[in-house]
Design a protein around this motif. Structure first.
Motif, short mmCIF file in Angstrom:
data_model
loop_
_atom_site.label_atom_id
_atom_site.label_comp_id
_atom_site.label_asym_id
_atom_site.label_seq_id
_atom_site.Cartn_x
_atom_site.Cartn_y
_atom_site.Cartn_z
N VAL A 182 0.84 -1.20 0.00
CA VAL A 182 0.00 0.00 0.00
C VAL A 182 0.87 1.25 0.00
O VAL A 182 0.63 2.21 -0.73
CB VAL A 182 -0.94 -0.01 1.23
CG1 VAL A 182 -1.66 1.32 1.38
CG2 VAL A 182 -1.95 -1.13 1.13
N MET A 183 1.95 1.21 0.80
CA MET A 183 2.81 2.40 0.91
C MET A 183 3.57 2.68 -0.37
O MET A 183 3.78 3.83 -0.72
CB MET A 183 3.81 2.20 2.05
CG MET A 183 3.21 2.36 3.41
SD MET A 183 4.42 2.10 4.67
CE MET A 183 5.40 3.58 4.52
N LEU A 184 4.01 1.62 -1.05
CA LEU A 184 4.88 1.83 -2.21
C LEU A 184 4.11 2.19 -3.47
O LEU A 184 4.69 2.71 -4.41
CB LEU A 184 5.73 0.57 -2.46
CG LEU A 184 6.81 0.32 -1.42
CD1 LEU A 184 7.54 -0.99 -1.70
CD2 LEU A 184 7.81 1.46 -1.37
N GLY A 185 2.82 1.89 -3.51
CA GLY A 185 2.06 2.24 -4.69
C GLY A 185 2.04 1.10 -5.69
O GLY A 185 2.82 0.14 -5.60
N ARG A 199 -5.15 0.68 5.30
CA ARG A 199 -3.73 0.69 4.94
C ARG A 199 -2.98 -0.50 5.54
O ARG A 199 -1.80 -0.65 5.29
CB ARG A 199 -3.05 1.93 5.53
CG ARG A 199 -3.53 3.25 5.02
CD ARG A 199 -3.01 4.34 5.96
NE ARG A 199 -3.58 5.64 5.69
CZ ARG A 199 -3.60 6.65 6.53
NH1 ARG A 199 -3.07 6.52 7.73
NH2 ARG A 199 -4.13 7.80 6.22
#
Lengths: 313, 511
Positions: free
Chosen positions: A37-40, A276
């Protein structure tokens, strides 16, 4: 009484330990990866694996749980994967908004619910009573997001009496914060007032039918004194219970209203953390909220003893 | 009659004009420009993530050596000029602009640029593509960077210009720190003032900013902070974003659902902004799957789908989509119609299904309601495929689950997602054989190698056409079309340019 309080606080520890275990397991069993989720969506699997290693998410579950328990015992709820700040700081940062919103909403609910419920009970069977019952049912049926959007449309967009969203500009004073919470408090307070109206009316009706009330009236005591001094006090226990539960829900579960009004409160924090997969925040926030639930229930139970001298622990 | 005060006044005026103002002879930046954004960015470290929101915010703080002009051509930004490229296409010499200041007052040096590029190649998904073919990175003098590659790699300039997973320049002390970035010091027209997670990110105009020369064109040319503060306000609910801009509480609302257009039209205080290009919806095929690994089955699926119906269901208003095969538009460097398919052909689908030997096994298709338009088009796709004889198992998941499962080749056969517009084709993720979908055929690798190795821009465009033809022939992914985004801007804003990653330099707020 003291023994009772101590016993309840010890049971709170057991409750919170169970909550911690359940939340830890459920959060990790549900599919989804915070690193992805954080990295896209353009990140490759090797990028995701590298971040998982960096965040310690590649450790065996039992190791992660042991670290989690160790941290709790030292008063450390961990660091948010997404926000990159201590979970306690993330929660504390939202505490002012959440507590203010809960306080304002419950005040509106009680200020409307209690008097209207009492009047409805006293005027039982009249057109006023029927109107109150119908109105309360309508208010309870209205989804809070619809109430919120309607308030925004008419009181914020069309006439600019109130802001649309947010908790106030940077450096806002307490009064500016309160000003920003007026519409959300109404959106939350109105449906909850309906619940308090119904409980107050029902509880008062039970008490107003008792012999001692009839005796008091027969002895010439005024209606006001009978209702407020005698009946209400005896009817308060279930009303206090529902007020307490409502307050607990307001503290932890107003995500819909927070989303509509763009408020970064506790509900928003938890739901965002779930979406997230921000495990430390999910765990920490739910632990704190379960603790608050238990404390509120304890306070309500203790208030019973204040309201009703027959209740002794 | 002149008094004693007059000479003093004149002297004071002369003294003030001699010192000038930090922003030069132009008016000082004024006002606060509030922008309602869709959510909290995972970080402000634009190197480490490809999340578009991070690019939108960080591009005001950090700058790259190059950037894209209005025709999507790489143009110098922190570089002083286009690079000098060796005859064999493997060595790039990049001259840097002088006297560029960081937000902490220090002057940008070649050591800062070198350290930043090294960090980029270690942390950015884009930078890692370059790291794989890097021979050396050095600074032959105090204003030149030298990038030597092991092979000819034409996408390098676009990668250096891209603001996503970006090769931004930061002070060496920050670039050489291990772990996530904790300070955000760049050279951009705005500097970070305050960040309150889930509430707002405040950027202040940078008084000592020096712009690249030239007229503004796209992201290139003159950049000037015309507002005192740029404030990104986290507003997850789309209706609330619209209400905020209609009430004037914010001046720009990003990423709005297309059905909000009706509320924005005809308003005096707000105007809708349609951003094109924006993105491509994809139905990515799992080329490792027993089912969709079969090219005839994929071609059958492509023939069965009615793309116009899928797009209409997803977006509702033809202003917001185009039924278009080619990836790039006519007036852009990479336009090509090579290989683009025609309308749905049910008979062809049936023939291909037979040829593929399909026996009715369920095709597992992942979709998500997180992006409403993907969900809606997947429902139409499901119906189209079932009408053509496929058995479809449509799995509706939350986004975090989809993104995780996407990396397991045993878990799915196709999935719906979208790809933000990229100005350089080699940045399209599905061209990477390690990216979910795992398109890895000799024909594609050959065409990609030719495309990446061709230094001549004109020949490169033709090479892209050939790669695109392979894409449409082998159907590793179905490009459903193009879609555009809706935003809303207050009429008080002047100088706004519609862009996929909206930017707010050269934008002022009328009082």
């Amino acid at each position: 009484m003291m023994t009772y309080v101590v016993r309840r606080l010890l049971s709170m520890v057991v409750v919170m330990a169970l909550v911690a275990l359940v939340v830890f397991i459920v959060a990790r069993v549900v599919p989804g990866d915070p690193a992805a989720v954080m990295l896209g969506s353009s990140a490759t699997q090797s990028d995701v694996d590298a971040l998982r290693r960096q965040l310690g998410l590649d450790q065996p579950l039992i190791t992660q749980f042991a670290m989690f328990v160790r941290d709790i015992l030292t008063g450390n709820l961990g660091t948010s994967i997404f926000l990159n700040q201590p979970v306690l700081d993330a929660i504390a940062g939202r505490a002012q908004l959440t507590l203010l919103l809960a306080g304002m909403s419950i005040t509106i609910s009680v200020l409307i619910g209690l008097p209207v419920g009492i009047i409805s009970a006293v005027k039982r069977g009249t057109a006023l009573d029927q109107g109150v019952i119908g109105g309360a049912m309508l208010a309870a049926s209205l989804p809070s997001f619809w109430v919120g959007l309607t308030l925004i449309e008419y009181l914020a967009v069309k006439v600019h009496w109130f802001p649309v969203s947010g908790f106030g500009p940077p450096g806002a004073s307490l009064w500016e914060h309160i000003y920003h919470l007026v519409l959300p408090s109404i959106a939350l307070g109105l449906p909850n007032s309906a619940i308090i109206i119904r409980f107050t009316r029902s509880s008062m009706l039970d008490v107003l039918g008792d012999d001692y009330i009839r005796t008091a009236r027969a002895k010439g005591l005024g209606l006001g004194a009978v209702v407020i001094k005698h009946a209400l006090r005896n009817a308060l226990i279930p009303i206090l219970t529902v007020i307490g539960l409502t307050l607990a829900v307001l503290i932890g579960g107003t995500i819909v209203t927070e989303t509509v009004f763009g408020l970064p409160g506790a509900g928003n924090l938890i739901v965002s953390a779930v979406l997230r997969r921000d495990y430390p925040v999910i765990q920490g926030a739910l632990l704190i909220i379960s603790g608050i639930y238990v404390c509120i229930n304890l306070v309500i139970d203790l208030l019973y003893a204040v309201v009703d001298p027959r209740v002794r622990y | 009659m002149l008094t004693l005060k007059a000479p003093l006044f004149v002297a004071a005026a002369i003294a003030c004009s001699a010192f000038g103002t930090p922003f030069g002879a132009e008016a000082k930046p004024a006002g606060v420009l509030t922008v309602a954004i869709i959510g909290e960015p995972p970080s402000l470290d634009v190197m480490s993530t490809t999340v578009d929101l991070v690019s939108t915010i960080s591009q005001h703080i950090f700058e790259t050596l190059y950037t894209f002009d209005a025709q999507w051509k790489p143009t110098p930004l922190l570089a002083a000029a286009p690079p000098v490229i060796s005859d064999d296409g493997k060595v790039y010499l990049i001259k840097l602009r002088k006297d560029v200041k960081f937000h902490d007052g220090a002057t940008m040096t070649v050591a800062d640029v070198q350290a930043s590029l090294e960090r980029w190649m270690k942390t950015s998904p884009r930078g890692k593509q370059v790291a794989a073919i890097l021979d050396s990175l050095s600074a032959p003098d105090d204003s030149t960077i030298r990038i030597a590659l092991k092979q000819n790699y034409a996408p390098l300039m676009s990668l250096l210009a891209f603001n996503n997973g970006a090769a931004v320049v930061m002070p060496k002390a920050l670039a050489t720190n291990e772990g996530p970035l904790k300070e955000f010091i760049g050279t951009g027209p705005f500097k970070l003032l305050e960040h309150k997670p889930d509430q707002y990110i405040r950027l202040a105009a940078f008084a000592d900013y020096t712009s690249a020369p030239g007229a503004a064109s796209g992201y290139a040319g003159k950049r000037e902070a015309e507002v005192e503060e740029l404030r990104f306000v986290v507003t997850p609910n789309a209706v609330t974003r619209v209400d905020s801009v209609l009430s004037g509480q914010v001046l720009y609302a990003d990423s709005l659902p297309t059905e909000m257009l009706g509320r924005l039209k005809g308003q005096d205080t707000v105007k809708p902004v349609i951003i094109k290009p924006f993105a491509w919806p994809f139905m990515i095929m799992n080329n490792k799957s027993a089912l969709t690994g079969n090219v005839d089955l994929r071609r059958a699926m492509q023939s069965a789908l009615s793309l116009p119906d899928m797009l209409m269901a997803a977006f509702g208003d033809p202003q917001f989509f185009a039924v278009k095969g080619p990836f790039y538009d006519k007036d852009t460097p990479f336009f090509s119609e090579a290989g683009a398919r025609g309308a749905a052909d049910p008979k062809k689908a049936a023939d291909l299904l037979k040829k593929a030997g399909y026996k009715g096994q369920p095709i597992r298709i992942m979709t998500s309601t997180q992006y409403d338009f993907l969900y809606k088009m997947s429902l139409v796709a499901q119906q189209n495929l079932q009408d053509a004889g496929f058995t479809v198992d449509l799995q509706v998941l939350d986004w975090a689950t989809l993104v995780q499962r996407r990396n397991d080749p045993n878990a799915w056969d196709a999935l719906f997602t979208f790809h933000t517009f990229v100005p350089e084709p080699s940045l399209i993720t599905i061209l990477n054989p390690t990216y979910a979908g795992w398109w890895d055929t000799p024909e594609k690798n050959q065409a990609l190698a030719v495309f990446n190795g061709e230094p001549d821009p004109a020949k490169r465009a033709a090479a892209w056409g050939q790669l695109q033809a392979v894409f449409f022939d082998q159907v590793p992914t179905i490009k459903v079309g193009d879609f555009y985004s809706l935003a809303a801007a207050s009429s008080k804003l002047t100088g706004l340019v519609a862009a996929p990653w909206p930017f707010f330099w050269n934008v002022s707020v009328k009082p």
